[in-house]
Design a protein around this motif. Structure first.
Motif, mmCIF file in Angstrom:
data_model
loop_
_atom_site.group_PDB
_atom_site.id
_atom_site.type_symbol
_atom_site.label_atom_id
_atom_site.label_comp_id
_atom_site.label_asym_id
_atom_site.label_seq_id
_atom_site.Cartn_x
_atom_site.Cartn_y
_atom_site.Cartn_z
ATOM 1 N N HIS A 11 44.606 -11.143 49.144
ATOM 2 C CA HIS A 11 44.805 -11.344 47.710
ATOM 3 C C HIS A 11 45.448 -12.685 47.329
ATOM 4 O O HIS A 11 45.321 -13.114 46.183
ATOM 5 N N PHE A 12 46.151 -13.339 48.248
ATOM 6 C CA PHE A 12 46.827 -14.591 47.919
ATOM 7 C C PHE A 12 46.313 -15.774 48.734
ATOM 8 O O PHE A 12 46.982 -16.795 48.848
ATOM 9 N N GLY A 13 45.110 -15.628 49.290
ATOM 10 C CA GLY A 13 44.561 -16.691 50.126
ATOM 11 C C GLY A 13 43.980 -17.861 49.356
ATOM 12 O O GLY A 13 43.833 -18.957 49.898
ATOM 13 N N PHE A 14 43.651 -17.641 48.087
ATOM 14 C CA PHE A 14 43.058 -18.706 47.268
ATOM 15 C C PHE A 14 43.662 -18.577 45.870
ATOM 16 O O PHE A 14 43.193 -17.797 45.055
ATOM 17 N N THR A 15 44.728 -19.330 45.628
ATOM 18 C CA THR A 15 45.475 -19.182 44.374
ATOM 19 C C THR A 15 45.199 -20.343 43.430
ATOM 20 O O THR A 15 45.033 -21.484 43.861
ATOM 21 N N GLN A 16 45.175 -20.018 42.147
ATOM 22 C CA GLN A 16 44.955 -21.020 41.101
ATOM 23 C C GLN A 16 46.073 -20.878 40.069
ATOM 24 O O GLN A 16 46.445 -19.762 39.709
ATOM 25 N N GLY A 17 46.585 -22.000 39.615
ATOM 26 C CA GLY A 17 47.603 -21.958 38.564
ATOM 27 C C GLY A 17 48.954 -21.491 39.071
ATOM 28 O O GLY A 17 49.376 -21.824 40.182
ATOM 29 N N VAL A 37 47.877 -8.713 58.099
ATOM 30 C CA VAL A 37 47.606 -10.151 58.147
ATOM 31 C C VAL A 37 47.456 -10.617 56.707
ATOM 32 O O VAL A 37 46.471 -10.317 56.039
ATOM 33 N N TRP A 38 48.470 -11.334 56.227
ATOM 34 C CA TRP A 38 48.589 -11.716 54.819
ATOM 35 C C TRP A 38 48.108 -13.157 54.663
ATOM 36 O O TRP A 38 48.782 -14.091 55.086
ATOM 37 N N ASP A 39 46.952 -13.361 54.038
ATOM 38 C CA ASP A 39 46.444 -14.714 53.797
ATOM 39 C C ASP A 39 47.286 -15.421 52.739
ATOM 40 O O ASP A 39 47.628 -14.823 51.708
ATOM 41 N N TYR A 40 47.616 -16.695 53.006
ATOM 42 C CA TYR A 40 48.259 -17.503 51.972
ATOM 43 C C TYR A 40 47.592 -18.868 51.901
ATOM 44 O O TYR A 40 47.106 -19.395 52.899
ATOM 45 N N ASP A 41 47.549 -19.415 50.714
ATOM 46 C CA ASP A 41 46.896 -20.696 50.437
ATOM 47 C C ASP A 41 47.678 -21.828 51.103
ATOM 48 O O ASP A 41 48.883 -21.978 50.870
ATOM 49 N N PHE A 42 46.997 -22.633 51.936
ATOM 50 C CA PHE A 42 47.687 -23.703 52.666
ATOM 51 C C PHE A 42 48.335 -24.718 51.736
ATOM 52 O O PHE A 42 49.282 -25.406 52.119
ATOM 53 N N ARG A 43 47.856 -24.802 50.499
ATOM 54 C CA ARG A 43 48.423 -25.738 49.533
ATOM 55 C C ARG A 43 49.762 -25.262 48.986
ATOM 56 O O ARG A 43 50.475 -26.027 48.343
ATOM 57 N N ARG A 44 50.103 -23.988 49.247
ATOM 58 C CA ARG A 44 51.284 -23.391 48.628
ATOM 59 C C ARG A 44 52.297 -22.901 49.651
ATOM 60 O O ARG A 44 53.028 -21.946 49.408
ATOM 61 N N THR A 45 52.373 -23.583 50.801
ATOM 62 C CA THR A 45 53.309 -23.167 51.849
ATOM 63 C C THR A 45 54.747 -23.163 51.345
ATOM 64 O O THR A 45 55.491 -22.197 51.554
ATOM 65 N N ASN A 46 55.147 -24.233 50.679
ATOM 66 C CA ASN A 46 56.518 -24.316 50.172
ATOM 67 C C ASN A 46 56.782 -23.244 49.119
ATOM 68 O O ASN A 46 57.871 -22.664 49.070
ATOM 69 N N SER A 47 55.786 -22.977 48.290
ATOM 70 C CA SER A 47 55.933 -21.943 47.267
ATOM 71 C C SER A 47 56.097 -20.570 47.904
ATOM 72 O O SER A 47 56.887 -19.742 47.434
ATOM 73 N N LEU A 48 55.354 -20.334 48.979
ATOM 74 C CA LEU A 48 55.461 -19.058 49.687
ATOM 75 C C LEU A 48 56.860 -18.896 50.269
ATOM 76 O O LEU A 48 57.484 -17.838 50.124
ATOM 77 N N GLU A 49 57.373 -19.947 50.923
ATOM 78 C CA GLU A 49 58.702 -19.874 51.530
ATOM 79 C C GLU A 49 59.769 -19.638 50.470
ATOM 80 O O GLU A 49 60.692 -18.837 50.672
ATOM 81 N N ARG A 50 59.642 -20.313 49.334
ATOM 82 C CA ARG A 50 60.618 -20.116 48.250
ATOM 83 C C ARG A 50 60.520 -18.698 47.688
ATOM 84 O O ARG A 50 61.531 -18.081 47.357
ATOM 85 N N ALA A 51 59.298 -18.190 47.581
ATOM 86 C CA ALA A 51 59.107 -16.844 47.031
ATOM 87 C C ALA A 51 59.756 -15.800 47.931
ATOM 88 O O ALA A 51 60.421 -14.874 47.440
ATOM 89 N N ILE A 52 59.596 -15.943 49.249
ATOM 90 C CA ILE A 52 60.186 -14.989 50.184
ATOM 91 C C ILE A 52 61.702 -15.071 50.142
ATOM 92 O O ILE A 52 62.402 -14.053 50.076
#
Length: 218
Positions: free
Chosen positions: A116-122, A184-199
């Motif tokens: 669900h979070f492998g291709f994020t927009q906005g 196995v949770w897909d995350y958008d490679f463009r949003r690595t920092n956003s993912l870390e901050r979210a966690i």
């Protein structure tokens, strides 16, 4: 149950057009969950192309999923597909997450590919992630070691025996059973920092019992 965060990359055209064309499957997954969006070039339609599934079957299943606003099992394809209805209602996220795990239990799934979070927009869905991680944490089995990661050892030793015992009891009573061993949770490679901050933000703002469950997932 553990969560493996899987970096998902995209080609130039996908990024420029905002269309998801290709999908990289997880070979160990026996189940895939995706948002029921079968119109256009979405992550779901990329999954359909990768596995060469019947497009009409998935389109009808997606429509039914959104119409009933419930998680739907599509058994006619392999890996088994779990469709989650589209929603902007934050109050439904926890319930849909629980229903998703319930569906994996119903089919005996052990490895879920969560796309669900492998291709994020906005806007990055930080609040949605916090709710989902918290809900998934109830299916984990944290030990006392988790508390040492949550608190300074000196503070932990200074806590009363009754307070520690209550936390353990709350933790035990909140546990739920699941057949899943791994997500196995897909995350958008463009949003690595956003993912870390979210966690980090999610862990910082949750009560001890919920945080212990979330930490044991990661």
């Amino acid at each position: 149950m553990k969560i493996h965060f899987n970096e998902t990359r995209h080609i130039f055209d996908e990024i420029e057009m905002g269309h998801k064309i290709f999908f990289s499957p997880c070979n160990e997954a026996d189940t895939i969950s995706a948002t029921a969006n079968s119109r256009g070039f979405t992550p779901l339609t990329a999954i359909v192309r990768e596995f060469q599934w019947d497009r009409e079957l998935i389109r009808k299943a997606s429509e039914a999923c959104n119409l009933t606003s419930d998680v739907m099992i599509v058994n006619e394809v392999k890996p088994t597909l779990l469709l989650v209805p589209k929603t902007r209602d934050m109050s439904r996220i926890a319930d849909l997450t629980k229903k998703l795990i319930d569906k994996t239990n119903a089919i005996g799934s052990q490895v879920l590919h969560f796309t669900h979070f492998g291709f994020t927009q906005g806007r990055y869905p930080t609040n949605e992630m916090k709710i989902i991680l918290t809900e998934m944490g109830y299916y984990a089995a944290p030990t006392i070691d988790i508390f040492f990661r949550m608190h300074n050892r000196r503070i932990l030793r200074s806590q009363s025996r009754s307070a520690l015992e209550k936390t353990k009891q709350d933790l035990a009573s909140s546990r739920r059973r699941s057949t899943l061993k791994k997500i196995v949770w897909d995350y958008d490679f463009r949003r690595t920092n956003s993912l870390e901050r979210a966690i980090a933000k999610s862990l910082h703002r949750t009560p001890d019992v919920e945080r212990a469950g979330m930490l044991s997932l990661l």
